[in-house]
Scaffold this motif. Structure first.
Motif, PDB file in Angstrom:
ATOM      1  N   VAL A   1       0.860  -1.187   0.000  1.00 21.07           N
ATOM      2  CA  VAL A   1       0.000   0.000   0.000  1.00 21.07           C
ATOM      3  C   VAL A   1       0.891   1.230   0.000  1.00 21.07           C
ATOM      4  O   VAL A   1       1.607   1.487   0.976  1.00 21.07           O
ATOM      5  N   ILE A   2       0.888   1.963  -1.098  1.00 22.42           N
ATOM      6  CA  ILE A   2       1.718   3.172  -1.212  1.00 22.42           C
ATOM      7  C   ILE A   2       0.872   4.361  -1.649  1.00 22.42           C
ATOM      8  O   ILE A   2       1.370   5.304  -2.240  1.00 22.42           O
ATOM      9  N   ARG A   3      -0.413   4.305  -1.359  1.00 21.94           N
ATOM     10  CA  ARG A   3      -1.299   5.390  -1.778  1.00 21.94           C
ATOM     11  C   ARG A   3      -0.920   6.684  -1.063  1.00 21.94           C
ATOM     12  O   ARG A   3      -0.874   6.738   0.167  1.00 21.94           O
ATOM     13  N   ALA A   4      -0.665   7.701  -1.832  1.00 23.86           N
ATOM     14  CA  ALA A   4      -0.331   9.011  -1.286  1.00 23.86           C
ATOM     15  C   ALA A   4      -1.610   9.810  -1.073  1.00 23.86           C
ATOM     16  O   ALA A   4      -2.525   9.777  -1.899  1.00 23.86           O
ATOM     17  N   LEU A   5      -1.667  10.522   0.055  1.00 22.33           N
ATOM     18  CA  LEU A   5      -2.827  11.341   0.405  1.00 22.33           C
ATOM     19  C   LEU A   5      -4.117  10.531   0.277  1.00 22.33           C
ATOM     20  O   LEU A   5      -5.064  10.900  -0.410  1.00 22.33           O
ATOM     21  N   ASP A   6      -4.108   9.389   0.968  1.00 23.07           N
ATOM     22  CA  ASP A   6      -5.246   8.477   0.952  1.00 23.07           C
ATOM     23  C   ASP A   6      -6.313   8.992   1.914  1.00 23.07           C
ATOM     24  O   ASP A   6      -6.034   9.192   3.101  1.00 23.07           O
ATOM     25  N   PRO A   7      -7.551   9.210   1.472  1.00 28.08           N
ATOM     26  CA  PRO A   7      -8.579   9.723   2.378  1.00 28.08           C
ATOM     27  C   PRO A   7      -9.084   8.647   3.335  1.00 28.08           C
ATOM     28  O   PRO A   7      -9.277   7.494   2.951  1.00 28.08           O
ATOM     29  N   LEU A   8      -9.281   9.023   4.597  1.00 29.26           N
ATOM     30  CA  LEU A   8      -9.792   8.102   5.615  1.00 29.26           C
ATOM     31  C   LEU A   8     -11.295   7.913   5.431  1.00 29.26           C
ATOM     32  O   LEU A   8     -12.041   8.886   5.245  1.00 29.26           O
ATOM     33  N   ALA A   9     -11.729   6.661   5.494  1.00 29.87           N
ATOM     34  CA  ALA A   9     -13.166   6.383   5.449  1.00 29.87           C
ATOM     35  C   ALA A   9     -13.811   6.872   6.746  1.00 29.87           C
ATOM     36  O   ALA A   9     -13.476   6.384   7.828  1.00 29.87           O
ATOM     37  N   ASP A  10     -14.716   7.818   6.638  1.00 31.28           N
ATOM     38  CA  ASP A  10     -15.349   8.437   7.802  1.00 31.28           C
ATOM     39  C   ASP A  10     -16.847   8.571   7.544  1.00 31.28           C
ATOM     40  O   ASP A  10     -17.380   9.667   7.377  1.00 31.28           O
ATOM     41  N   PRO A  11     -17.556   7.421   7.512  1.00 30.86           N
ATOM     42  CA  PRO A  11     -18.983   7.482   7.161  1.00 30.86           C
ATOM     43  C   PRO A  11     -19.822   8.252   8.168  1.00 30.86           C
ATOM     44  O   PRO A  11     -20.880   8.778   7.817  1.00 30.86           O
ATOM     45  N   GLY A  12     -19.370   8.312   9.430  1.00 37.32           N
ATOM     46  CA  GLY A  12     -20.122   9.044  10.443  1.00 37.32           C
ATOM     47  C   GLY A  12     -19.804  10.521  10.496  1.00 37.32           C
ATOM     48  O   GLY A  12     -20.356  11.235  11.342  1.00 37.32           O
ATOM     49  N   HIS A  13     -18.907  10.974   9.613  1.00 41.65           N
ATOM     50  CA  HIS A  13     -18.519  12.395   9.567  1.00 41.65           C
ATOM     51  C   HIS A  13     -18.065  12.891  10.952  1.00 41.65           C
ATOM     52  O   HIS A  13     -18.494  13.924  11.435  1.00 41.65           O
TER      53      HIS A  13
END
Length: 632
Positions: A567-579
């Protein structure tokens, strides 16, 4: 070109030719002089490569291991010297795997190198040299469990403490030992073999009558410092550390850490009824001198972590911050700090959410100290990964959400240099925003990601984190060593190249399959959604030389490397379904993920220097059996 510029150019070239002829004449004269001088001892043109191999080896051993790798990649003579020297190979591979040599071990260098390579191959393939199942003698609810220096400690609700030395040999038996503790035991901790120190903390309640109407309970806290090997009071402890709580605590709760001579305690009320102030104390455990005392509003602090022997981190749940504190080092430091000198902010929360708790964990601690003479190497504490587990709860008291992120201890120390303008010793410093320090050095996960649970801070050791799939599934190990990421990428790239060479007629098909393979196994779900993946992102290039051809990446061992996810994804967004967070939380820290071939069903896992322990529980907090995986 104008005539004037043409003339100037010709004059310049003539001057250069004259200078070259003069230089050649001087060189010829020097060579003639050296050939006619019988006492000449060394040619004028001597270079580094002319030095004897023993001196070259000595010089290379004083360079960073990355520089040694680079030297082997740019010069054939140095490459041969490095590849044929067991001492240099051992030095480089210690750096590659984040280990430190144990100078007290009597094994020859070649044997240490062999053990290191075999051990790391086992971890890379999740192939233990032996497995063993041991029963836990008493099925009772436990308060906490701790694995340190190969010893598992279980503290039960009854106050009983039981310990077992985890076997390092297949025929070694596991013998449980019961530690007779003082009444009102509330916690225990262990130091490494360097100090042979075992810490027991008791809190004895006392009823105080401030008036005839309403008595209240206070506690006398005592820190018992014993030898781990004998159970007797430690001979280096000059006096007992004890103090009385000035406020009423329903149930004292203590976190303890010890590095070198520094002992740190966090005291808070676990009952959350009277809400007394949180307390942090720092002691010299040998002299009993109190070096630091911090008072904070109830609920501020729950965990601490040493960054160095005198710098520690406090997670402040009230502010959502990581605070840097410094312990005074001696009589010359007369100022006792009453505030942190540096602060890192966590991502801000959305309206209506609060940080419920922030846990920190990393093993081993700095100044890990001496190890057993039979152990040739041990994990470098300064290159370890830190797990930060964050619990967020809406203010209305509804269901809590757990997130975790990983960051190297060295990265947190480098923040002091990168953001030195934010350091303050006179007043509370301005926090560094997460978007400035965090996205490039952190990797965030939601409470459950990729099918495995992220719920425990006892599963991290060195640069690895272990987990098991929900239900029956394989063991999973994340490795945040950036060099491991680079090695896996090289192995995958080489394999794809070999496949193309074997069948030139299907070159185009192979290219398509290879690209699809990298996309699916390196980029994961985000890559399949069209996210751009670059093999250069956050991956060091120091191993693209001779050391990628070691025993871990031979043609016979491609399979475990190809089964490894990168896994080398740069600026990977965090899953935040509950905001929970106000803004999108990004992170980029690369890692590899390996899965065991076999499937298991464990309720909990622990990770140590040599072992992985799978726990089977009877109920939520009753350990009945331990499955030991030994990797060496």
């Amino acid at each position: 070109m104008s005539p004037e510029r043409q003339e100037a150019f010709e004059v310049q070239m003539a001057e250069q030719r004259a200078a070259l002829r003069l230089q050649e004449k001087r060189k010829a004269r020097q060579m003639a002089d050296s050939s006619t001088t019988a006492t000449a001892t060394r040619p004028v043109g001597v270079t580094l490569l002319d030095l004897p191999p023993e001196i070259l080896t000595h010089i290379l051993l004083h360079l960073p291991f990355t520089s040694v790798v680079i030297c082997g990649g740019v010069n054939r003579h140095l490459q041969v010297l490095i590849s044929e020297s067991a001492e240099l190979q051992y030095y480089v591979h210690l750096g590659v795997y984040g280990m430190v040599d144990n100078p007290h071990c009597g094994l020859p260098i070649s044997e240490r190198l062999n053990r290191l390579l075999v051990r790391e191959r086992r971890w890379e393939e999740l192939d233990p040299d032996f497995e063993k199942i041991i029963d836990v003698p008493v099925v009772a609810e436990h308060r906490r469990r701790h694995l340190s220096t190969g010893v598992l400690s279980i503290l039960y609700e009854s106050g009983v403490l039981r310990q077992v030395q985890i076997p390092s040999e297949a025929d070694q038996e596991a013998e449980w030992k019961e530690i007779r503790t003082a009444p009102f035991l509330i916690n225990s901790g262990m130091r490494s073999l360097e100090q042979d120190l075992h810490i027991l903390i008791t809190a004895q309640p006392q009823t105080v009558y401030t008036n005839a109407v309403k008595p209240h309970t206070v506690h006398e806290v005592q820190v018992h410092l014993n030898q781990l090997s004998t159970g007797e009071p430690h001979p280096d402890a000059q006096r007992t550390i004890s103090f009385k709580m000035r406020e009423e605590f329903g149930r004292p709760w203590v976190a303890v850490e010890c590095v070198g001579d520094n002992l740190l305690l966090i005291l808070r009320d676990a009952m959350e009824e009277h809400k007394p102030d949180d307390r942090i104390y720092a002691y010299d455990w040998k002299t009993g001198e109190r070096k630091l005392e911090i008072n904070a509003p109830f609920g501020s602090y729950r965990r601490l972590l040493f960054l160095t022997t005198h710098t520690f981190l406090l997670s402040n749940a009230s502010n959502g911050e990581l605070e840097y504190w410094r312990i005074p080092q001696g009589p010359s430091e007369t100022h006792t700090p009453d505030q942190p000198f540096f602060i890192l902010s966590l991502p801000p929360l959305s309206s209506g959410n609060v940080f419920r708790q922030i846990f920190l964990s990393a093993k081993p601690q700095p100044a890990g100290g001496l190890q057993a003479a039979s152990k040739p190497f041990y994990t470098d504490p300064h290159r370890t990964i830190i797990i930060v587990e964050v619990t967020i709860q809406p203010v209305d008291g509804s269901r809590m959400t757990v997130f975790s992120f990983f960051v190297h201890r060295s990265s947190l120390m480098e923040c002091l240099d990168t953001f030195s303008a934010f350091i303050s010793s006179d007043e509370r410093p301005t926090p560094v925003p997460y978007d400035d320090w965090g996205p490039s050095v952190c990797r965030w996960f939601s409470g459950s990601a990729n099918g495995y649970s992220m719920g425990s801070i006892i599963r991290v050791f060195g640069q690895r984190y272990t987990s098991a799939a929900i239900g029956a599934g394989p063991l999973i190990v994340l490795n945040f060593n950036p060099i491991d990421v680079a090695k896996v990428l090289v192995a995958k790239k080489r394999h794809i190249s070999e496949v193309k060479t074997q069948d030139e007629r299907s070159q185009n098909v192979d290219r398509d399959k290879g690209n699809q393979y990298i996309e699916e196994n390196q980029g994961g779900e985000s890559a399949r959604k069209g996210k751009e993946i670059s093999s250069r992102t956050s991956v060091p290039g120091i191993l693209y030389g001779p050391f990628t051809q070691g025993p871990q990446i031979t043609s016979s061992s491609f399979s475990p490397w190809l089964q490894t996810k990168v896994v080398i994804r740069a600026l990977d967004p965090l899953a935040d379904p509950g905001h929970c967070f106000e803004n999108i939380v990004y992170s980029s820290l690369p890692y590899t993920m390996r899965s065991s071939r076999e499937k298991y069903h464990f309720e909990d896992l622990l990770l140590g220097e040599e072992h992985m322990l799978g726990a089977r529980l009877a109920g939520m907090r009753r350990i009945k059996q331990l499955h030991i995986f030994h990797y060496g």
